[in-house]
Design a protein around this motif. Structure first.
Motif, mmCIF file in Angstrom:
data_model
loop_
_atom_site.group_PDB
_atom_site.id
_atom_site.type_symbol
_atom_site.label_atom_id
_atom_site.label_comp_id
_atom_site.label_asym_id
_atom_site.label_seq_id
_atom_site.Cartn_x
_atom_site.Cartn_y
_atom_site.Cartn_z
ATOM 1 N N UNK A 325 0.827 -1.221 0.000
ATOM 2 C CA UNK A 325 0.000 0.000 0.000
ATOM 3 C C UNK A 325 0.861 1.271 0.000
ATOM 4 N N UNK A 326 1.988 1.201 0.701
ATOM 5 C CA UNK A 326 2.871 2.383 0.712
ATOM 6 C C UNK A 326 3.393 2.663 -0.689
ATOM 7 N N UNK A 327 3.755 1.606 -1.397
ATOM 8 C CA UNK A 327 4.236 1.752 -2.772
ATOM 9 C C UNK A 327 3.140 2.343 -3.659
ATOM 10 N N UNK A 328 1.951 1.764 -3.510
ATOM 11 C CA UNK A 328 0.803 2.200 -4.334
ATOM 12 C C UNK A 328 0.480 3.670 -4.049
ATOM 13 N N UNK A 329 0.479 4.000 -2.738
ATOM 14 C CA UNK A 329 0.182 5.378 -2.333
ATOM 15 C C UNK A 329 1.188 6.353 -2.934
ATOM 16 N N UNK A 330 2.473 5.936 -2.931
ATOM 17 C CA UNK A 330 3.533 6.801 -3.463
ATOM 18 C C UNK A 330 3.258 7.124 -4.932
ATOM 19 N N UNK A 343 -3.770 3.213 6.739
ATOM 20 C CA UNK A 343 -3.783 1.752 6.673
ATOM 21 C C UNK A 343 -3.764 1.135 8.071
ATOM 22 N N UNK A 344 -3.035 1.807 8.980
ATOM 23 C CA UNK A 344 -3.000 1.292 10.348
ATOM 24 C C UNK A 344 -4.388 1.371 10.984
#
Ligand code: PEP
Ligand code: MN
Length: 357
Positions: A325-330, A343-344
């Motif tokens: 998700x962090x990659x996608x968000x970036x 996400x948390x």
């Protein structure tokens, strides 16, 4: 075939509707019987409505439902005009419908959302209307939020010489549970207004909301945003209606709604801030619906884990999800901190829900 552009469409005028006042089209989703049609028509005429709507050929999503009374309804609509003086409007979806409606002298034809989405159907309808430029045609937005399809449908009618055109915003289909039956996505009709500034633009709060309690707030919102009028479903006995029962209001309720609606002047539809805020509201509705869907899937996973004696918390899976998700968000331009926070919070709620099963 003529070569008109969207700029050539003029505002619709109806006898008895004062300039500056919203155009109100009201009547049942469907004409069901001569009695129901006339009773509803007399009641809406008594509260000042000038254009009566009733569907006689009903495009139903699923087979087996009430598909309208068919050609018989044309006589009932003619009686409505004779006895109340209102203009009469019905939905057409095929060349046969157009022919029957024109022969019966129907004043306003509207093309529904399931038909305006189909360029072949629109081309056939446009050709069947060629030479009948006295008739008023309203085009509802197609089911999908695709402005070009809507524009294309209007352009096909224009090419056939139909210039008495209007558009009706009835919201867009979307998957999953949402607060409204059809997602408004107001920026789409706004863009249409920008491209065809003189065209009458109506809002159908009944089909957007899908429930009668949403009709008034949506109608007020539409007027505040500069729509020229409203198409509202109204039935003498909505709870017994054969189609769209939950969203129809009684003539008495309609009277209350119309009395309470405030027509503000000088609020241009292009009001940038209102438009942007509307888009924020649309996004929030979508976010909540998606979150609700995610939680329901999460509860299903919880049931599965319980049935198979699996632990609720699975750290490796959680790490993999967060990383992805962090990659996608970036890629979408969101900061890592923000994506992580969201996400948390979602994960914590998921775990809470699974533990409570
Ligand atoms: C209707 O107006 O009853 C109707 C079927 O509408 P839509 O095409 O917007 O679903
Ligand atoms: Mn309906």
């Amino acid at each position: 075939m003529s070569n008109y552009s969207l700029q050539d469409i003029q505002q619709l005028a109806f006898t008895g509707v004062e300039k500056g006042q919203p155009l109100i089209i009201a009547g049942p989703c469907s004409a069901e019987s001569e009695q129901q049609t006339l009773d509803t028509a007399k009641a809406v005429s008594a509260i000042g409505v000038k254009v009566f709507r009733a569907g006689i050929w009903k495009p139903r999503t699923m087979p087996g439902g009430f598909e309208g009374v068919g050609d018989n309804g044309l006589r009932w609509l003619q009686r409505v005009r004779q006895e109340t003086g209102m203009s009469i409007a019905t939905e057409v979806a095929t060349v046969e419908h157009v022919k029957a409606a024109l022969d019966a002298g129907i004043d306003v034809l509207w093309v529904g959302a399931r038909t305006s989405a189909n360029p072949f159907a629109m081309q056939d309808l446009a050709e069947s209307l060629h030479g009948h430029d006295h008739v008023t045609v309203l085009v509802k937005n197609p089911l999908t939020p695709d402005l070009d399809l809507w524009l294309g449908a209007l352009q096909r009618l224009l090419n056939a010489g139909i210039t008495r055109l209007g558009a009706v915003h009835r919201g867009f289909s979307s998957a999953g549970a949402h607060i409204y039956r059809n997602d408004p996505q107001w920026h789409i009709p706004f863009e249409l207004r920008r491209l065809a500034p003189n065209m009458t633009l109506l809002c159908d709060p009944s089909h957007i909301g899908g429930k009668r309690e949403y009709v008034e707030p949506l109608a007020q919102q539409a007027l505040d945003m500069g729509f020229d009028g409203l198409m509202i479903e109204c039935h003498c006995h909505p709870d017994n209606a054969l189609s769209d029962s939950a969203q129809q209001v009684t003539p008495d309720a309609l009277k209350g709604i119309l009395n309470r609606l405030v027509v503000r002047s000088g609020l241009p539809i292009e009001d940038e801030l209102a438009l942007l805020r509307q888009q924020i509201d649309d996004c929030d509705h979508e976010l909540l619906a998606v979150l609700a869907r995610r939680m329901s899937v999460s509860r299903e996973i919880g049931q599965f884990k319980k049935a198979h004696n699996l632990r609720v918390l699975q750290p490796a899976r959680y790490q993999a999800v967060i990383h992805a998700r962090l990659e996608e968000g970036k890629h979408l331009g969101l900061t890592g901190d923000f994506t992580q926070l969201i996400m948390q919070a979602i994960h914590e709620e998921s775990v809470r829900q699974q533990l409570s099963l």
